[in-house]
Design a protein around this motif. Structure first.
Motif, PDB file in Angstrom:
ATOM      1  N   ASP A   1       0.827  -1.226  -0.096  1.00 53.99           N
ATOM      2  CA  ASP A   1      -0.114  -0.117  -0.025  1.00 53.99           C
ATOM      3  C   ASP A   1       0.854   1.223   0.002  1.00 53.99           C
ATOM      4  OD1 ASP A   1      -2.458  -1.144   0.054  1.00 53.99           O
ATOM      5  OD2 ASP A   1      -2.685  -1.236   2.104  1.00 53.99           O
ATOM      6  N   GLU A   2       1.955   1.234   0.717  1.00 50.96           N
ATOM      7  CA  GLU A   2       2.842   2.285   0.957  1.00 50.96           C
ATOM      8  C   GLU A   2       3.545   2.745  -0.647  1.00 50.96           C
ATOM      9  OE1 GLU A   2       5.239   1.715   4.259  1.00 50.96           O
ATOM     10  OE2 GLU A   2       3.701   1.963   5.704  1.00 50.96           O
ATOM     11  N   GLY A   3       3.907   1.519  -1.116  1.00 50.08           N
ATOM     12  CA  GLY A   3       4.413   1.796  -2.215  1.00 50.08           C
ATOM     13  C   GLY A   3       3.603   2.298  -3.593  1.00 50.08           C
ATOM     14  N   TYR A   4       2.540   1.676  -3.256  1.00 48.88           N
ATOM     15  CA  TYR A   4       1.193   2.157  -4.538  1.00 48.88           C
ATOM     16  C   TYR A   4       1.193   3.694  -4.195  1.00 48.88           C
ATOM     17  CZ  TYR A   4      -3.005   2.736  -7.141  1.00 48.88           C
ATOM     18  OH  TYR A   4      -3.943   3.245  -7.820  1.00 48.88           O
ATOM     19  N   ALA A   5       1.240   4.127  -3.034  1.00 47.71           N
ATOM     20  CA  ALA A   5       0.734   5.440  -2.490  1.00 47.71           C
ATOM     21  C   ALA A   5       1.863   6.570  -3.129  1.00 47.71           C
ATOM     22  CB  ALA A   5       0.350   5.488  -0.957  1.00 47.71           C
ATOM     23  N   ALA A   6       3.111   6.050  -3.169  1.00 48.09           N
ATOM     24  CA  ALA A   6       4.265   6.903  -3.500  1.00 48.09           C
ATOM     25  C   ALA A   6       4.340   7.179  -4.896  1.00 48.09           C
ATOM     26  CB  ALA A   6       5.502   6.123  -2.813  1.00 48.09           C
ATOM     27  N   LEU A   7       3.463   6.200  -5.689  1.00 49.58           N
ATOM     28  CA  LEU A   7       3.471   6.307  -7.313  1.00 49.58           C
ATOM     29  C   LEU A   7       3.118   7.820  -7.782  1.00 49.58           C
ATOM     30  CD1 LEU A   7       2.706   2.840  -8.467  1.00 49.58           C
ATOM     31  CD2 LEU A   7       4.863   3.889  -8.420  1.00 49.58           C
ATOM     32  N   PRO A   8       3.425   8.315  -8.519  1.00 40.35           N
ATOM     33  CA  PRO A   8       3.091   9.591  -9.221  1.00 40.35           C
ATOM     34  C   PRO A   8       1.423   9.481  -9.445  1.00 40.35           C
ATOM     35  CG  PRO A   8       5.105   8.992 -10.353  1.00 40.35           C
ATOM     36  CD  PRO A   8       4.595   7.823  -9.528  1.00 40.35           C
ATOM     37  N   ASP A   9       0.729  10.454  -9.116  1.00 40.73           N
ATOM     38  CA  ASP A   9      -0.684  10.426  -9.639  1.00 40.73           C
ATOM     39  C   ASP A   9      -0.797  11.232 -10.786  1.00 40.73           C
ATOM     40  OD1 ASP A   9      -3.527  10.718  -9.891  1.00 40.73           O
ATOM     41  OD2 ASP A   9      -3.755  11.559  -7.802  1.00 40.73           O
ATOM     42  N   THR A  10      -1.267  10.692 -11.925  1.00 47.63           N
ATOM     43  CA  THR A  10      -1.243  11.533 -13.190  1.00 47.63           C
ATOM     44  C   THR A  10      -2.784  11.270 -13.736  1.00 47.63           C
ATOM     45  OG1 THR A  10      -0.624   9.384 -14.461  1.00 47.63           O
ATOM     46  CG2 THR A  10       1.072  10.935 -13.704  1.00 47.63           C
ATOM     47  N   SER A  11      -3.932  11.336 -12.702  1.00 46.04           N
ATOM     48  CA  SER A  11      -4.951  11.345 -13.193  1.00 46.04           C
ATOM     49  C   SER A  11      -5.613  12.413 -13.818  1.00 46.04           C
ATOM     50  CB  SER A  11      -5.952  10.801 -11.933  1.00 46.04           C
ATOM     51  OG  SER A  11      -5.993  11.927 -10.874  1.00 46.04           O
ATOM     52  N   LYS A  12      -5.090  13.576 -13.528  1.00 44.27           N
ATOM     53  CA  LYS A  12      -5.285  14.801 -14.170  1.00 44.27           C
ATOM     54  C   LYS A  12      -4.472  15.024 -15.434  1.00 44.27           C
ATOM     55  CE  LYS A  12      -7.481  17.037 -10.060  1.00 44.27           C
ATOM     56  NZ  LYS A  12      -7.610  17.828  -9.148  1.00 44.27           N
ATOM     57  N   ALA A  13      -4.869  15.831 -16.447  1.00 44.38           N
ATOM     58  CA  ALA A  13      -3.942  16.137 -17.563  1.00 44.38           C
ATOM     59  C   ALA A  13      -3.351  16.984 -17.135  1.00 44.38           C
ATOM     60  CB  ALA A  13      -4.972  16.449 -18.589  1.00 44.38           C
ATOM     61  N   ASP A  14      -1.965  17.006 -17.577  1.00 49.99           N
ATOM     62  CA  ASP A  14      -1.023  18.119 -17.534  1.00 49.99           C
ATOM     63  C   ASP A  14      -0.196  18.420 -18.913  1.00 49.99           C
ATOM     64  OD1 ASP A  14       1.198  19.843 -16.981  1.00 49.99           O
ATOM     65  OD2 ASP A  14       1.728  18.564 -15.374  1.00 49.99           O
ATOM     66  N   LEU A  15      -1.172  19.177 -19.708  1.00 50.81           N
ATOM     67  CA  LEU A  15      -0.537  19.360 -21.323  1.00 50.81           C
ATOM     68  C   LEU A  15       0.817  20.226 -20.987  1.00 50.81           C
ATOM     69  CD1 LEU A  15      -3.877  20.428 -22.884  1.00 50.81           C
ATOM     70  CD2 LEU A  15      -2.935  18.159 -22.665  1.00 50.81           C
ATOM     71  N   ASP A  16       1.128  20.960 -20.371  1.00 51.69           N
ATOM     72  CA  ASP A  16       2.320  21.816 -20.621  1.00 51.69           C
ATOM     73  C   ASP A  16       3.625  20.339 -20.437  1.00 51.69           C
ATOM     74  OD1 ASP A  16       1.197  24.007 -21.156  1.00 51.69           O
ATOM     75  OD2 ASP A  16       1.346  24.791 -18.956  1.00 51.69           O
ATOM     76  N   ALA A  17       3.477  19.762 -19.321  1.00 53.49           N
ATOM     77  CA  ALA A  17       4.293  18.784 -18.968  1.00 53.49           C
ATOM     78  C   ALA A  17       4.736  17.845 -20.269  1.00 53.49           C
ATOM     79  CB  ALA A  17       4.093  18.126 -17.660  1.00 53.49           C
ATOM     80  N   ALA A  18       3.424  17.474 -20.693  1.00 50.69           N
ATOM     81  CA  ALA A  18       3.142  16.433 -21.827  1.00 50.69           C
ATOM     82  C   ALA A  18       3.944  17.012 -23.150  1.00 50.69           C
ATOM     83  CB  ALA A  18       1.918  15.978 -22.161  1.00 50.69           C
ATOM     84  N   LYS A  19       3.581  18.315 -23.387  1.00 55.97           N
ATOM     85  CA  LYS A  19       4.447  18.974 -24.422  1.00 55.97           C
ATOM     86  C   LYS A  19       6.049  19.022 -24.448  1.00 55.97           C
ATOM     87  CE  LYS A  19       0.342  21.779 -25.682  1.00 55.97           C
ATOM     88  NZ  LYS A  19       0.004  23.272 -25.631  1.00 55.97           N
ATOM     89  N   LYS A  20       6.260  19.224 -23.285  1.00 58.92           N
ATOM     90  CA  LYS A  20       7.841  19.338 -22.891  1.00 58.92           C
ATOM     91  C   LYS A  20       8.451  17.858 -23.080  1.00 58.92           C
ATOM     92  CE  LYS A  20       7.684  23.105 -19.840  1.00 58.92           C
ATOM     93  NZ  LYS A  20       7.750  23.414 -18.268  1.00 58.92           N
TER      94      LYS A  20
END
Length: 544
Positions: free
Chosen positions: A353-372
């Motif tokens: 559970d702790e390992g899963y919680a530490a993974l990045p949450d990318t559920s919301k779009a981040d277009l600026d980061a994606a373009k980079k």
């Protein structure tokens, strides 16, 4: 995971644990604001019933031979006929099945002690010889069992007593015992199967197993009939007859459910959830599941093989849009392709559970980061081909959302609709993957354990590592996790590996979908969780 018309085969083949939700139930929000309550079970049946008619929305199974069972339809039927050594419980824990106990005697030895008094449908007693034969045939390369990977580390399987079988390993394999709760642990009668040969598990060859139902008439293209086995060693089935009918059209399936012509179905059509929730003809249940919706990269070269392009697509797609538009609220975001349900019964649950919680949450779009990321990758081409099975509207909609998201970050997606047979074959035939970058797919894990799925994607040369991913640190940690007999050490090694391969997006996991069960008002008793995929669930279905 397994191939269905639009299913990603697993290592052969994950739910969400909703915050504040126990395995017995909990709630999250549906797309229309109506609360969805998750439950692992349905009310127990009050009595027997003469006949139940059940729909298989993925169509007719090609085989009921456990070695050839690898998708929704086949599993839904076969698990009620051919029991496994362990039983998968609604909360994805395991319990004794045909085995009274399965013991890890030492790091490379597993001892299976069998139940006494178990008989096959022809009255013959189940013996250790039958169990050795059933497990050994999965290791036969000529048979090409879908469960062969489960036995990759096995050195020998032998009878060590009238009701005892001992499995020796070349190297320790902590995932082996949980695997016995699924199809890999299914037991068949040696004499019958040997005589039937290649026809075993087909409409003409038949089956001989120990389950609560025995195979009745298999009318190709129409139905598979199961008959209650009155000599069953455990609790008898509630239904005298259980008919499986093949209804792959969502509209037809919905109409028959609402009219009471079909009593029940797993994987109820997403597009019909509103109608099925409102009807007085029955009740729609949502349960914890290991099913996922994802984009799988299938090429070892080109943009899909570049982790930055995969990460960019992951960041461009708003996962809540998938849940709202595609799953109609019956799902939740998921950080990686191994969902938490599979380790909930582990003594090392907190580490996972702790390992899963530490993974990045990318559920919301981040277009600026994606373009980079796209700019940094500077791909040789910005066009991508995403394959979907023709006729699967949910996956077509998923691909369409992907197409729109990709356009916003400078990538052009073309959607290729493939015939279901060709699409399913793509998972085993590399030639069918030519010219394709990603596949829109759904899939599932059928047994507990964090290590059932991951090795097939992260180890170089593994069955579903199509991008050529190779990270020595990940390989070392995954191998250590598989080999560690201490659950806590195994969990620590897996979590350390996941922290590396998770962000690489070897699968772009878009959502976890809840199990969807509809029961007509005549019946009750079926498990509501995805555990049905590996259990004799139909035996529990009886009068409401």
């Amino acid at each position: 995971m397994k191939p269905k018309s639009g299913i990603f085969p697993s290592l052969l083949a994950a739910t969400l644990i909703v915050a504040g939700c126990s395995s017995g139930g909990g709630s999250t929000s549906a797309s229309a604001g109506e609360a969805i309550t998750l439950t692992s079970t349905t009310p127990a049946a009050t009595g027997d019933i003469d006949k139940v008619t059940w729909a298989l929305p993925s169509g007719e199974p090609t085989s009921l031979d456990p070695a050839k069972t690898g998708d929704y339809s086949a599993n839904s039927v076969e698990t009620n006929l051919c029991e496994s050594l362990l039983r998968l419980q609604p909360d994805f824990s395991t319990a004794p099945g045909l085995a009274k106990s399965v013991t890890q005697k030492d790091a490379t030895t597993v001892v299976i002690t069998l139940q006494d008094g178990v008989t096959f449908w022809d009255g013959a007693a189940m013996t250790a010889d039958d169990v050795v034969y059933s497990l050994e045939r999965n290791r036969d390369p000529k048979l090409a069992s879908y469960s062969a990977h489960v036995f990759a580390n096995v050195a020998s399987i032998g009878k060590t007593g009238p009701l005892e079988v001992t499995v020796k390993f070349r190297t320790p394999d902590v995932q082996f015992i949980p695997d016995l709760a699924g199809v890999p642990g299914a037991i068949i009668e040696k004499a019958f199967a040997s005589k039937a040969g290649e026809k075993f598990g087909t409409p003409t060859g038949g089956l001989m197993c120990t389950g609560p139902f025995q195979l009745g008439a298999w009318q190709t293209g129409q139905k598979i009939e199961l008959k209650r086995y009155d000599g069953y060693w455990g609790t008898k089935a509630k239904a005298a007859t259980f008919d499986f009918v093949f209804i792959t059209d969502d509209s037809t399936l919905t109409s028959t459910l609402l009219a009471g012509e079909v009593d029940g179905v797993y994987e109820a059509p997403v597009g019909s959830l509103a109608a099925l929730r409102k009807t007085t003809a029955g009740k729609l249940y949502f349960g914890p599941s290991t099913e996922t919706v994802s984009l799988g990269p299938v090429a070892a070269d080109g943009p899909a093989a570049d982790a930055r392009i995969r990460q960019a697509l992951d960041l461009a797609i708003d996962k809540n849009t998938i849940i709202t538009s595609v799953l109609k609220g019956a799902g939740t975001p998921l950080k990686t392709f191994t969902p938490p349900l599979v380790w909930q019964g582990s003594t090392a649950k907190n580490i996972y559970d702790e390992g899963y919680a530490a993974l990045p949450d990318t559920s919301k779009a981040d277009l600026d980061a994606a373009k980079k990321l796209v700019a940094a990758a500077a791909p040789s081409r910005t066009t991508l081909v995403v394959a979907v099975p023709a006729g699967n509207q949910a996956l077509l909609q998923t691909a369409t959302i992907t197409q729109a998201a990709a356009q916003q970050i400078g990538l052009t997606v073309t959607i290729k609709q493939m015939q279901p047979g060709e699409y399913a074959g793509m998972f085993y035939d590399p030639s069918l993957r030519a010219g394709i970058d990603f596949v829109a797919t759904t899939g599932y894990l059928e047994v507990p354990g964090a290590l059932y799925y991951a090795p097939g994607f992260v180890i170089k040369g593994a069955q579903f590592n199509w991008t050529g991913y190779d990270d020595p640190a990940v390989t070392q940690k995954v191998v250590a996790a598989v080999s560690a007999t201490d659950p806590a050490e195994s969990a620590r090694q897996f979590v350390a590996a996941q922290a590396i391969f998770g962000p690489a997006k070897l699968q772009i996991t878009l959502a976890e979908q809840y199990n969807r069960l509809f029961l007509g008002k005549r019946i009750t008793g079926a498990p509501a969780s995805f555990s049905y995929i590996s259990t004799a669930w139909a035996a529990q279905v009886g009068a409401a």
